[in-house]
Design a protein around this motif. Structure first.
Motif, PDB file in Angstrom:
ATOM      1  N   UNK A   1       0.721  -1.286  -0.133  1.00  0.00           N
ATOM      2  CA  UNK A   1       0.064  -0.041   0.142  1.00  0.00           C
ATOM      3  C   UNK A   1       0.898   1.276  -0.038  1.00  0.00           C
ATOM      4  N   UNK A   2       1.859   1.319   0.726  1.00  0.00           N
ATOM      5  CA  UNK A   2       2.943   2.465   0.850  1.00  0.00           C
ATOM      6  C   UNK A   2       3.631   2.792  -0.226  1.00  0.00           C
ATOM      7  N   UNK A   3       3.932   1.455  -0.945  1.00  0.00           N
ATOM      8  CA  UNK A   3       4.941   1.660  -2.397  1.00  0.00           C
ATOM      9  C   UNK A   3       3.812   2.324  -3.332  1.00  0.00           C
ATOM     10  N   UNK A   4       2.779   1.678  -3.464  1.00  0.00           N
ATOM     11  CA  UNK A   4       1.763   2.160  -4.336  1.00  0.00           C
ATOM     12  C   UNK A   4       1.508   3.715  -4.384  1.00  0.00           C
ATOM     13  N   UNK A   5       1.183   3.978  -3.081  1.00  0.00           N
ATOM     14  CA  UNK A   5       0.877   5.376  -2.808  1.00  0.00           C
ATOM     15  C   UNK A   5       2.031   6.444  -3.208  1.00  0.00           C
ATOM     16  N   UNK A   6       3.387   5.983  -2.648  1.00  0.00           N
ATOM     17  CA  UNK A   6       4.439   6.725  -3.163  1.00  0.00           C
ATOM     18  C   UNK A   6       4.866   6.726  -4.810  1.00  0.00           C
ATOM     19  N   UNK A   7       4.435   5.388  -5.406  1.00  0.00           N
ATOM     20  CA  UNK A   7       4.721   5.643  -6.661  1.00  0.00           C
ATOM     21  C   UNK A   7       3.625   6.540  -7.554  1.00  0.00           C
ATOM     22  N   UNK A   8       2.379   6.645  -7.052  1.00  0.00           N
ATOM     23  CA  UNK A   8       1.394   7.291  -7.680  1.00  0.00           C
ATOM     24  C   UNK A   8       1.791   8.925  -7.355  1.00  0.00           C
ATOM     25  N   UNK A   9       2.308   9.133  -6.270  1.00  0.00           N
ATOM     26  CA  UNK A   9       3.016  10.700  -6.048  1.00  0.00           C
ATOM     27  C   UNK A   9       4.082  10.994  -6.879  1.00  0.00           C
ATOM     28  N   UNK A  10       4.876   9.874  -7.208  1.00  0.00           N
ATOM     29  CA  UNK A  10       6.114  10.119  -8.128  1.00  0.00           C
ATOM     30  C   UNK A  10       5.662  10.142  -9.633  1.00  0.00           C
ATOM     31  N   UNK A  11       4.745   9.245  -9.874  1.00  0.00           N
ATOM     32  CA  UNK A  11       4.366   9.242 -11.361  1.00  0.00           C
ATOM     33  C   UNK A  11       3.488   9.951 -12.049  1.00  0.00           C
ATOM     34  N   UNK A  12       2.381  10.381 -11.003  1.00  0.00           N
ATOM     35  CA  UNK A  12       1.328  11.192 -11.258  1.00  0.00           C
ATOM     36  C   UNK A  12       0.926  12.335 -10.924  1.00  0.00           C
ATOM     37  N   UNK A  13       1.800  12.599  -9.880  1.00  0.00           N
ATOM     38  CA  UNK A  13       1.626  13.904  -9.034  1.00  0.00           C
ATOM     39  C   UNK A  13       2.869  14.595  -8.997  1.00  0.00           C
ATOM     40  N   UNK A  14       3.733  14.424  -9.683  1.00  0.00           N
ATOM     41  CA  UNK A  14       4.868  15.397  -9.891  1.00  0.00           C
ATOM     42  C   UNK A  14       5.884  15.534  -8.547  1.00  0.00           C
ATOM     43  N   UNK A  15       5.665  14.338  -7.968  1.00  0.00           N
ATOM     44  CA  UNK A  15       6.318  14.388  -6.616  1.00  0.00           C
ATOM     45  C   UNK A  15       5.773  15.135  -5.629  1.00  0.00           C
ATOM     46  N   UNK A  16       4.459  15.709  -5.768  1.00  0.00           N
ATOM     47  CA  UNK A  16       4.063  16.276  -4.800  1.00  0.00           C
ATOM     48  C   UNK A  16       2.668  15.573  -4.195  1.00  0.00           C
ATOM     49  N   UNK A  17       2.703  15.408  -2.868  1.00  0.00           N
ATOM     50  CA  UNK A  17       1.715  14.633  -1.966  1.00  0.00           C
ATOM     51  C   UNK A  17       2.130  14.034  -0.867  1.00  0.00           C
ATOM     52  N   UNK A  18       1.415  13.430   0.034  1.00  0.00           N
ATOM     53  CA  UNK A  18       1.951  12.960   1.157  1.00  0.00           C
ATOM     54  C   UNK A  18       2.444  11.630   0.853  1.00  0.00           C
ATOM     55  N   UNK A  19       3.552  11.039   1.321  1.00  0.00           N
ATOM     56  CA  UNK A  19       4.462   9.872   1.128  1.00  0.00           C
ATOM     57  C   UNK A  19       4.766   9.177   2.394  1.00  0.00           C
ATOM     58  N   UNK A  20       5.111   7.938   2.106  1.00  0.00           N
ATOM     59  CA  UNK A  20       5.362   7.088   3.269  1.00  0.00           C
ATOM     60  C   UNK A  20       6.985   7.111   3.429  1.00  0.00           C
ATOM     61  N   UNK A  21       7.799   7.392   2.264  1.00  0.00           N
ATOM     62  CA  UNK A  21       9.126   7.404   2.264  1.00  0.00           C
ATOM     63  C   UNK A  21       9.864   5.997   1.986  1.00  0.00           C
ATOM     64  N   UNK A  22       9.254   5.292   0.944  1.00  0.00           N
ATOM     65  CA  UNK A  22       9.613   4.147   0.540  1.00  0.00           C
ATOM     66  C   UNK A  22      10.071   3.914  -0.893  1.00  0.00           C
ATOM     67  N   UNK A  23      10.456   5.041  -1.483  1.00  0.00           N
ATOM     68  CA  UNK A  23      10.987   5.081  -2.848  1.00  0.00           C
ATOM     69  C   UNK A  23      12.417   5.393  -2.809  1.00  0.00           C
ATOM     70  N   UNK A  24      12.973   4.911  -3.878  1.00  0.00           N
ATOM     71  CA  UNK A  24      14.309   5.310  -4.149  1.00  0.00           C
ATOM     72  C   UNK A  24      14.403   6.682  -4.864  1.00  0.00           C
TER      73      UNK A  24
END
Length: 251
Positions: free
Chosen positions: A192-215
């Motif tokens: 769930x955390x990885x999917x959330x952070x991937x969504x922020x990175x890929x679809x929201x230009x890195x802007x949004x709340x993240x769990x800090x689990x992406x390289x």
């Protein structure tokens, strides 16, 4: 060079035209072509190791200026061509790092689905569906950090499938499933955390709340995640080397 000089073999061999500047230049073209091909071979196939003629920019060749004065008639490399190539390289660099838009859509949809899931009975079904869809789409990117993040997601999906199998066996054999249930819950949470952070990175230009689990977002909890997936050694060095070398070969 070849496109600016067009002579037949008979013309090049005519002794009476040896003093014709155009003929002289035309006869020098094959030698320069040979040198460029040799140096490109050293760069592309021999890791920069081998005899070169010094005619490549990428090797900081000492004879690049001589080559370009010959090719462009004392003008060296035209400024307008340099600017054109730079702009097209920037466009190509951006395009090559983009993922399949279907993957971006899948990540967005799955992030929303997993965000609201808390029922343990839905874990396996949803992750199985994610795994099937995820496996259908290409995940390659020229960004090695993106490759690491998708590898982590792929491994988490595999772990969920493993724990689901273990739990089914434990139930059949009357073994306590508490530990396995805890592991599958933790796996689901990380997915769930990885999917959330991937969504922020890929679809929201890195802007949004993240769990800090992406390289790719320099997440502060990446090491923690990877110890869960791979053990204390973290992300396997041989897998990192594989992705690094793959990207280098394609480039």
């Amino acid at each position: 060079m070849g496109s600016t000089i067009n002579f037949s073999s008979d013309q090049l061999q005519q002794q009476g035209n040896e003093t014709d500047e155009r003929i002289v230049r035309a006869k020098r073209v094959p030698e320069y072509v040979k040198q460029i091909l040799n140096d490109l071979d050293v760069v592309m196939n021999k890791n920069g190791k081998g005899k070169t003629y010094g005619v490549l920019h990428q090797l900081d060749g000492e004879h690049v200026i001589d080559l370009e004065k010959f090719a462009y008639h004392e003008q060296e490399f035209p400024a307008e061509l340099k600017e054109y190539d730079i702009q097209n390289y920037k466009i190509a660099e951006v395009e090559s790092s983009r993922l399949d838009p279907r993957m971006k859509k899948l990540i967005s949809e799955q992030a929303d689905i997993f965000k609201n899931k808390t029922d343990i009975n839905e874990y396996s079904k949803k992750i199985e569906q994610l795994g099937q869809e995820f496996g259908k789409l290409p995940t390659f990117s020229y960004n090695v950090k993106v490759a690491y993040d998708f590898e982590n997601l792929r491994r988490l999906i595999a772990w969920e499938q493993h724990y689901s199998y273990v739990i089914s066996v434990e139930k059949q054999q009357g073994i306590d499933t508490t530990k396995s249930m805890e592991l599958i819950k933790e796996t689901f949470e990380y997915i769930k955390q990885v999917l959330n952070d991937l969504d922020v990175a890929m679809n929201k230009n890195g802007k949004g709340e993240t769990y800090g689990v992406l390289h790719q977002l320099d997440g502060e909890h990446v090491i923690e995640l990877e110890k869960f997936i791979y053990g204390e050694q973290g992300f396997p060095a041989e897998v990192k080397d594989y992705y690094t070398q793959l990207i280098q070969r394609i480039e």
